[in-house]
Design an enzyme around this catalytic site. Structure first.
Site, mmCIF file in Angstrom:
data_model
loop_
_atom_site.group_PDB
_atom_site.id
_atom_site.type_symbol
_atom_site.label_atom_id
_atom_site.label_comp_id
_atom_site.label_asym_id
_atom_site.label_seq_id
_atom_site.Cartn_x
_atom_site.Cartn_y
_atom_site.Cartn_z
ATOM 1 N N ASP A 177 0.906 -1.149 0.000
ATOM 2 C CA ASP A 177 0.000 0.000 0.000
ATOM 3 C C ASP A 177 0.937 1.188 0.000
ATOM 4 O OD1 ASP A 177 -1.463 2.294 0.877
ATOM 5 O OD2 ASP A 177 -3.069 0.931 1.450
ATOM 6 N N HIS A 178 1.103 1.831 -1.143
ATOM 7 C CA HIS A 178 2.205 2.799 -1.236
ATOM 8 C C HIS A 178 2.021 3.985 -0.281
ATOM 9 C CE1 HIS A 178 -0.435 5.000 -3.999
ATOM 10 N NE2 HIS A 178 0.368 6.029 -3.900
ATOM 11 N N HIS A 240 -5.766 2.807 0.937
ATOM 12 C CA HIS A 240 -5.043 3.976 1.452
ATOM 13 C C HIS A 240 -5.781 4.720 2.570
ATOM 14 C CE1 HIS A 240 -2.933 2.998 -2.120
ATOM 15 N NE2 HIS A 240 -3.643 3.721 -2.962
HETATM 16 C C1 BG6 Z 1 -3.529 4.536 -6.509
HETATM 17 C C2 BG6 Z 1 -4.864 4.599 -7.211
HETATM 18 O O1 BG6 Z 1 -3.515 3.455 -5.621
HETATM 19 O O2 BG6 Z 1 -3.317 5.745 -5.797
HETATM 20 C C3 BG6 Z 1 -4.904 5.795 -8.128
HETATM 21 O O3 BG6 Z 1 -5.073 3.423 -7.950
HETATM 22 C C4 BG6 Z 1 -4.558 7.059 -7.384
HETATM 23 O O4 BG6 Z 1 -6.197 5.924 -8.720
HETATM 24 C C5 BG6 Z 1 -3.259 6.901 -6.609
HETATM 25 O O5 BG6 Z 1 -4.418 8.094 -8.328
HETATM 26 C C6 BG6 Z 1 -3.001 8.097 -5.716
HETATM 27 O O6 BG6 Z 1 -1.707 8.015 -5.199
HETATM 28 P P1 BG6 Z 1 -0.912 9.318 -4.778
HETATM 29 O O7 BG6 Z 1 0.366 8.807 -4.178
HETATM 30 O O8 BG6 Z 1 -0.691 10.123 -6.019
HETATM 31 O O9 BG6 Z 1 -1.773 10.049 -3.803
#
Ligand code: BG6
Length: 490
Positions: A177-178, A240
């Site tokens: 989960d980045h 997230h």
């Molecule tokens: C991803 C989603 O997990 O997270 C995308 O699939 C989204 O739709 C992205 O744009 C958002 O990540 P960040 O790091 O740009 O907030």
């Protein structure tokens, strides 16, 4: 800390994620000396590329890093490519031979990380073959890194989990989960548990509500096919948003080990009030963007996008109220809000404290603002504390003041990309910032009840927010009903 020697095998190496995030992150680790020189990157993909083509591709992805050609070349020496057919055993046997060669050449001690950066429908097939065809059969460690989406709902996630557990044990699985790699998301625990100023106040006696907003300005772009089946609830909330909620709501762990932190997060998920059936309308709001303007440019509505149904019922925005039925949080709403094509790209947490018992500074023109703790996750990284102080030279009138800490400006360098930290953790064998199956399971079961209702009852008001705004009016009403408002804080 230097990492152990390892072979990193990336499935989906010709894809977008590898190019944008994985190669640059590994390269940064390499430059910083955090990556053992005993490593090899084995790119795996369907395309019939030669090693040279792949190397050129990696080189290309590192262009933005702006480092000397020499450094780039010494990194590239560790990169190899193998074209591959995910469902053909022969293909895996070839891979195994190549992996063994690399193991020998770079002295990797049989350590292997398999990174699945590709379409989820192949996850299970690949892990089956990794075991069946002997790739996991080494005398070093084997780990599986798996990108989202982890299933489409609880049922499919469980099925996928059972399948990958045939080949990898739970502690060998690193579910990405980045958001858990973001500097300020990692900081939530430190802010809470290392400050005498906050920890005693972190409960329903002193906090009135918590708001988490993750807004994006981009639309669904070329991802219509995926997004039509997903929507904002599955795409952002299940993972997230709920991960951030759990970090804010969990009890202090008895120590910082992976198991202790995970078990507190799991307990937090277990105390979330399930919302289902018509109740969903009271707790959650869905939105879909119509046409509008972003940064002065006219943009189309969601339904006009590629691969999107003209009458699509898919939500591109979600806001909701999450309640924890436990001693610490009874009565305190956690509001979440996320969507595409909103007015800003920003992720932020606002903790609103309760009002003091009596206002000595009552003034018709200006009511006392509540204290807020704002955690800026992106694009700025930092903390702001909103207080009240005396207005200079004006009797005892109050004025809002802010104490701010900006992580990016103090350290003077860009904080590492989320992926850089997560890859580093994985190579070291630290799974704290990855999601355990129990968390995935509980968050799906929470989200499934909402999507079941939303799929059964179409939203007739779609599109219900204009591109370039902060979502449908109902999202503001959700807070207004309880006397709150979304804090729009820059
Ligand atoms: C991803 C989603 O997990 O997270 C995308 O699939 C989204 O739709 C992205 O744009 C958002 O990540 P960040 O790091 O740009 O907030």
């Amino acid at each position: 800390e230097n990492t152990p020697p390892t072979l990193i095998m990336i499935f989906g190496a010709t894809g977008d994620l590898a190019k944008r995030k994985l190669f640059p992150s590994l390269y940064q680790l390499f430059l910083k000396g955090s990556l053992s020189r005993r490593f090899a990157l084995l790119g795996v993909g369907r395309r019939e590329w030669t090693n040279d083509q792949f190397k050129e591709h990696v080189r290309d992805s590192l262009k933005a890093s702006g480092h000397s050609q020499e450094q780039v070349e010494s990194f590239i020496e560790h990169c190899v490519y193998q074209s591959h057919d995910v469902s053909d055993s022969n293909s895996y046997i070839q891979l195994k031979e190549l992996a063994n060669e690399l193991d020998h050449k770079f002295d990797l001690e049989g350590n292997r990380i398999f990174y699945l950066a590709m379409a989820p429908e192949f996850f299970g097939t690949i892990t089956d073959h990794l075991k069946l065809d002997g790739l996991t059969d080494t005398n070093g460690f084997t780990r599986l890194v798996i990108e989202k989406p982890f299933g489409h709902d609880l049922r499919s996630a469980s099925k996928l989990n059972e399948q990958i557990r045939e080949s990898f044990s739970e502690d060998e699985i690193y579910r990405i989960d980045h958001y858990l790699g973001k500097e300020m998301v990692q900081n939530i625990e430190v802010i809470r548990f290392a400050n005498a100023l906050f920890e005693p106040l972190w409960n329903n006696r002193f906090i009135s509500n918590i708001q988490i907003t993750s807004s994006e300005t981009l639309g669904v772009e070329e991802r219509g096919r995926y997004y039509e089946k997903s929507g904002a609830l599955r795409d952002m909330v299940q993972n997230h948003m709920l991960q951030m909620v759990a970090l804010l709501a969990m009890e202090p762990p008895i120590n910082l080990s992976t198991d202790e932190i995970r078990s507190e997060k799991v307990r937090a998920f277990r105390s979330m009030r399930p919302i289902e059936g018509e109740e969903v309308d009271k707790y959650f709001v869905r939105g879909q963007y119509g046409a509008g303007e972003i940064n002065g440019e006219a943009v189309n509505g969601y339904r006009d996008g590629d691969n999107v149904d003209d009458h699509s019922n898919t939500e591109t925005f979600v806001s909701g109220k999450i309640m924890f039925d436990n001693f610490r949080w009874a009565g305190v709403p956690f509001y979440i809000r996320t969507g595409k094509r909103m007015s800003v790209k920003s992720t932020k947490i606002v903790v609103q404290f309760k009002d003091i018992p009596m206002n000595l500074y009552y003034n018709k023109e200006h009511s006392l603002d509540p204290n807020l703790l704002v955690i800026h996750i992106q694009p700025d990284e930092g903390i702001t504390l909103h207080l009240n102080a005396k207005k200079t030279n004006q009797g005892v009138n109050t004025t809002p003041v802010q104490l701010s800490y900006s992580a990016s400006s103090i350290d003077g360098i860009n904080t590492p990309e989320a992926y850089e930290k997560l890859l580093y953790d994985c190579i070291l064998g630290d799974a704290t910032n990855f999601t355990h199956w129990d968390e995935v399971k509980l968050s799906w079961s929470f989200v499934d009840k909402i999507s079941d209702y939303w799929e059964a009852v179409r939203e007739s008001s779609f599109p219900n927010y204009q591109s370039g705004t902060m979502g449908p009016e109902k999202s503001d009403e959700l807070l207004a009903e309880e006397g709150f408002q979304w804090w729009a804080i820059g």
